[in-house]
Design an enzyme around this catalytic site. Structure first.
Site, PDB file in Angstrom:
ATOM      1  N   ASP A  31       0.362  -1.448   0.034  1.00  0.00           N
ATOM      2  CA  ASP A  31      -0.246   0.163  -0.052  1.00  0.00           C
ATOM      3  C   ASP A  31       1.072   1.071   0.055  1.00  0.00           C
ATOM      4  OD1 ASP A  31      -2.748   1.653   0.696  1.00  0.00           O
ATOM      5  OD2 ASP A  31      -1.324   1.908   1.984  1.00  0.00           O
TER       6      ASP A  31
ATOM      7  N   ASP B 233      -0.249   4.756   0.992  1.00  0.00           N
ATOM      8  CA  ASP B 233       0.172   6.329   2.095  1.00  0.00           C
ATOM      9  C   ASP B 233      -0.192   5.374   3.591  1.00  0.00           C
ATOM     10  OD1 ASP B 233      -0.604   7.905   0.158  1.00  0.00           O
ATOM     11  OD2 ASP B 233      -2.719   7.488   0.425  1.00  0.00           O
TER      12      ASP B 233
ATOM     13  N   SER C  23      -5.335   5.294  -3.872  1.00  0.00           N
ATOM     14  CA  SER C  23      -4.759   6.838  -4.440  1.00  0.00           C
ATOM     15  C   SER C  23      -4.174   7.176  -6.289  1.00  0.00           C
ATOM     16  CB  SER C  23      -4.015   7.131  -3.793  1.00  0.00           C
ATOM     17  OG  SER C  23      -3.450   8.737  -5.070  1.00  0.00           O
TER      18      SER C  23
ATOM     19  N   ASN D 266      -3.770  10.052  -7.147  1.00  0.00           N
ATOM     20  CA  ASN D 266      -2.397  10.715  -7.672  1.00  0.00           C
ATOM     21  C   ASN D 266      -1.286   9.338  -7.028  1.00  0.00           C
ATOM     22  OD1 ASN D 266      -3.446  13.229  -6.928  1.00  0.00           O
ATOM     23  ND2 ASN D 266      -4.288  12.353  -5.456  1.00  0.00           N
TER      24      ASN D 266
END
Length: 246
Positions: A16, A18, A141, A143
């Site tokens: 992952d 974040d 995300s 981003n």
């Protein structure tokens, strides 16, 4: 167990973003709080019940695709909004509008505050790759690529499954296992031979339901018991604890 702290059968590691690779979970939580508090204040007035950046974030939005996070949290307050369209403006009273308000705030915070990588994770990924294991980044995300480029880490992943790729392929987000399963498939590895590295409870659920070979919970906020309850095989505060060295 290998020197990486993983079962001998593991051939790939799925990370992952974040909270595992980058120290951005706190920025996400702050952006969600600002977004939801503004929405609830407009809807309920000055006596609204604020979004809890710890409990509500962990339970309803952490690790989920943006629209799912909006839907799930608002449902916990008995609120239902029309879906709207992906291009809705940030002030639109729709699921997509609220989500776009959060994303605009997040990008502003990232731009002004920067992105910091967890150095223990970076060392661990280098060690994983040095020992011939394949790697993927798996994040809800949209981003992800920009964040990885900002910390010089794009080269560390053979496969990227993020919010953009998930939308293109029609993959449901965490807690469903589909994005992790897609990463394993793209790497050419069976799920039983892949390890998942997650800090979110939704990510733990995805790792468990996807029947992955090993699920590592990364506890950044003191929720070790909850990570185990949601399917972690082991919980660490930092990936350095697993013992990997490049």
């Amino acid at each position: 167990m290998t020197q990486l702290g993983l079962p001998e059968s593991i051939q790939a590691c799925l990370f992952d973003l974040d909270g595992v690779v980058t120290r951005t979970a706190v920025v996400h939580a702050a952006a969600w709080k600002e977004t939801f508090d503004a929405f609830l204040r407009e809807r309920d007035g000055a006596d609204f019940r604020p979004f809890d950046a710890a409990a509500d974030y962990d339970e309803y939005v952490d690790g989920r695709p943006r629209a799912d996070g909006v839907r799930t949290f608002l449902a916990s307050r008995g609120i239902e909004l029309p879906e709207g369209e992906p291009g809705d403006p940030p002030d639109a009273p729709t699921v997509n509008g609220v989500g776009n308000r959060k994303n605009a705030l997040l990008l502003k915070k990232i731009h002004t505050e920067g992105v910091e990588a967890y150095q223990g994770t970076m060392r661990y990924i280098e060690a994983v790759r040095a020992r011939g294991l394949r790697t993927a980044i798996v994040s809800s995300s949209a981003n992800t690529r920009d964040v990885l480029r900002s910390i010089g880490a794009e080269r560390l992943f053979d496969v990227r499954i993020d919010g953009v790729v998930a939308a293109e392929r029609g993959l449901p987000g965490k807690p469903h296992p589909d994005t992790f399963l897609a990463a394993a498939r793209d790497l050419g590895v069976e799920p039983s031979r892949a390890a998942v590295f997650e800090d979110a409870l939704a990510g733990m659920d995805a790792g468990r339901s996807g029947r992955f070979g090993y699920v590592v919970g990364v506890d950044r906020v003191g929720q070790s018991d909850a990570l185990y309850a949601h399917g972690a095989d082991v919980v660490v505060k930092d990936l350095d604890e697993l013992g990997g060295r490049a």
